[in-house]
Design a protein around this motif. Structure first.
Motif, PDB file in Angstrom:
ATOM      1  N   LYS A  26       0.843  -1.202   0.000  1.00 23.77           N
ATOM      2  CA  LYS A  26       0.000   0.000   0.000  1.00 23.77           C
ATOM      3  C   LYS A  26       0.878   1.253   0.000  1.00 23.77           C
ATOM      4  CE  LYS A  26      -3.923   1.887   2.582  1.00 23.77           C
ATOM      5  NZ  LYS A  26      -3.487   3.095   3.205  1.00 23.77           N
ATOM      6  N   SER A  27       1.912   1.259   0.812  1.00 22.01           N
ATOM      7  CA  SER A  27       2.794   2.426   0.880  1.00 22.01           C
ATOM      8  C   SER A  27       3.611   2.607  -0.397  1.00 22.01           C
ATOM      9  CB  SER A  27       3.718   2.341   2.095  1.00 22.01           C
ATOM     10  OG  SER A  27       4.678   1.340   1.916  1.00 22.01           O
ATOM     11  N   LEU A  28       3.802   1.524  -1.139  1.00 22.72           N
ATOM     12  CA  LEU A  28       4.520   1.595  -2.418  1.00 22.72           C
ATOM     13  C   LEU A  28       3.580   1.878  -3.590  1.00 22.72           C
ATOM     14  CD1 LEU A  28       6.958  -1.418  -1.968  1.00 22.72           C
ATOM     15  CD2 LEU A  28       7.553   1.020  -1.960  1.00 22.72           C
ATOM     16  N   GLN A  29       2.316   2.195  -3.270  1.00 27.44           N
ATOM     17  CA  GLN A  29       1.316   2.492  -4.299  1.00 27.44           C
ATOM     18  C   GLN A  29       1.087   1.309  -5.241  1.00 27.44           C
ATOM     19  OE1 GLN A  29      -0.373   5.554  -4.235  1.00 27.44           O
ATOM     20  NE2 GLN A  29       0.692   5.708  -2.299  1.00 27.44           N
ATOM     21  N   LYS A  30       1.022   0.105  -4.669  1.00 29.40           N
ATOM     22  CA  LYS A  30       0.736  -1.116  -5.427  1.00 29.40           C
ATOM     23  C   LYS A  30      -0.555  -1.717  -4.872  1.00 29.40           C
ATOM     24  CE  LYS A  30       5.429  -2.093  -6.758  1.00 29.40           C
ATOM     25  NZ  LYS A  30       6.246  -3.161  -7.255  1.00 29.40           N
ATOM     26  N   PRO A  31      -1.692  -1.103  -5.249  1.00 30.40           N
ATOM     27  CA  PRO A  31      -2.955  -1.503  -4.620  1.00 30.40           C
ATOM     28  C   PRO A  31      -3.391  -2.945  -4.903  1.00 30.40           C
ATOM     29  CG  PRO A  31      -3.349   0.021  -6.429  1.00 30.40           C
ATOM     30  CD  PRO A  31      -1.867  -0.035  -6.209  1.00 30.40           C
ATOM     31  N   LEU A  32      -3.162  -3.453  -6.083  1.00 27.00           N
ATOM     32  CA  LEU A  32      -3.584  -4.826  -6.381  1.00 27.00           C
ATOM     33  C   LEU A  32      -2.833  -5.835  -5.523  1.00 27.00           C
ATOM     34  CD1 LEU A  32      -3.991  -4.690 -10.254  1.00 27.00           C
ATOM     35  CD2 LEU A  32      -5.747  -4.463  -8.481  1.00 27.00           C
ATOM     36  N   SER A  36      -4.424  -8.192  -2.458  1.00 32.05           N
ATOM     37  CA  SER A  36      -4.190  -9.634  -2.422  1.00 32.05           C
ATOM     38  C   SER A  36      -3.624 -10.061  -1.065  1.00 32.05           C
ATOM     39  CB  SER A  36      -3.243 -10.028  -3.552  1.00 32.05           C
ATOM     40  OG  SER A  36      -2.971 -11.396  -3.508  1.00 32.05           O
ATOM     41  N   ALA A  37      -2.635  -9.326  -0.570  1.00 29.81           N
ATOM     42  CA  ALA A  37      -2.027  -9.655   0.725  1.00 29.81           C
ATOM     43  C   ALA A  37      -3.035  -9.489   1.859  1.00 29.81           C
ATOM     44  CB  ALA A  37      -0.797  -8.782   0.966  1.00 29.81           C
ATOM     45  N   PHE A  38      -3.811  -8.398   1.825  1.00 28.37           N
ATOM     46  CA  PHE A  38      -4.798  -8.177   2.881  1.00 28.37           C
ATOM     47  C   PHE A  38      -5.910  -9.221   2.846  1.00 28.37           C
ATOM     48  CE2 PHE A  38      -3.530  -3.487   2.879  1.00 28.37           C
ATOM     49  CZ  PHE A  38      -2.840  -3.585   4.080  1.00 28.37           C
ATOM     50  N   GLU A  39      -6.325  -9.636   1.664  1.00 24.19           N
ATOM     51  CA  GLU A  39      -7.361 -10.669   1.581  1.00 24.19           C
ATOM     52  C   GLU A  39      -6.862 -11.991   2.158  1.00 24.19           C
ATOM     53  OE1 GLU A  39      -8.601 -10.552  -2.515  1.00 24.19           O
ATOM     54  OE2 GLU A  39     -10.104  -9.012  -2.082  1.00 24.19           O
ATOM     55  N   ARG A  40      -5.598 -12.314   1.906  1.00 18.47           N
ATOM     56  CA  ARG A  40      -5.026 -13.539   2.496  1.00 18.47           C
ATOM     57  C   ARG A  40      -4.948 -13.400   4.018  1.00 18.47           C
ATOM     58  NH1 ARG A  40      -4.623 -18.739   2.908  1.00 18.47           N
ATOM     59  NH2 ARG A  40      -2.559 -19.500   3.408  1.00 18.47           N
ATOM     60  N   LEU A  61      -8.401   0.923   0.370  1.00 11.70           N
ATOM     61  CA  LEU A  61      -7.954   0.618  -0.987  1.00 11.70           C
ATOM     62  C   LEU A  61      -9.113   0.585  -1.970  1.00 11.70           C
ATOM     63  CD1 LEU A  61      -5.319  -2.067  -0.054  1.00 11.70           C
ATOM     64  CD2 LEU A  61      -4.837   0.068  -1.253  1.00 11.70           C
ATOM     65  N   TYR A  62     -10.224  -0.021  -1.557  1.00  6.06           N
ATOM     66  CA  TYR A  62     -11.388  -0.068  -2.439  1.00  6.06           C
ATOM     67  C   TYR A  62     -11.921   1.338  -2.712  1.00  6.06           C
ATOM     68  CZ  TYR A  62     -11.540  -5.117  -1.491  1.00  6.06           C
ATOM     69  OH  TYR A  62     -11.244  -6.450  -1.375  1.00  6.06           O
ATOM     70  N   GLN A  63     -11.955   2.192  -1.682  1.00  2.65           N
ATOM     71  CA  GLN A  63     -12.432   3.563  -1.852  1.00  2.65           C
ATOM     72  C   GLN A  63     -11.508   4.362  -2.778  1.00  2.65           C
ATOM     73  OE1 GLN A  63     -15.307   4.923  -0.710  1.00  2.65           O
ATOM     74  NE2 GLN A  63     -15.828   2.889   0.032  1.00  2.65           N
ATOM     75  N   ALA A  64     -10.218   4.133  -2.667  1.00  6.53           N
ATOM     76  CA  ALA A  64      -9.241   4.857  -3.511  1.00  6.53           C
ATOM     77  C   ALA A  64      -9.362   4.446  -4.970  1.00  6.53           C
ATOM     78  CB  ALA A  64      -7.828   4.600  -3.011  1.00  6.53           C
ATOM     79  N   GLY A  65      -9.851   3.232  -5.216  1.00 10.65           N
ATOM     80  CA  GLY A  65      -9.964   2.722  -6.567  1.00 10.65           C
ATOM     81  C   GLY A  65     -11.181   3.212  -7.341  1.00 10.65           C
TER      82      GLY A  65
END
Length: 66
Positions: A26-32, A36-40, A61-65
């Motif tokens: 998230k901090s590296l601006q890699k939302p996908l 994936s990591a948060f869902e796991r 993340l969903y709101q930012a998307g």
């Protein structure tokens, strides 16, 4: 980042490692990758406090998307 990837490879049931990996992505601006990591992590979380924290990250993340 390398250590977090290693930690998840060594123990694929480590909820905290996946949560921290999600935060790093998230901090590296890699939302996908973060999602994936948060869902796991959410699938592995065994307490309400952890699940609530992970859901907050996912919601951000969903709101930012949008």
């Amino acid at each position: 980042m390398r250590h977090l990837l290693w930690a998840t490879a060594v123990d694929d049931k480590d909820e905290r490692a996946y949560t921290y990996l999600g935060v790093a992505y998230k901090s590296l601006q890699k939302p996908l990758e973060a999602i994936s990591a948060f869902e796991r992590a959410l699938a592995l979380a065994d307490d309400q406090t952890s699940r609530a924290k992970i859901r907050r990250y996912l919601n951000e993340l969903y709101q930012a998307g949008r």
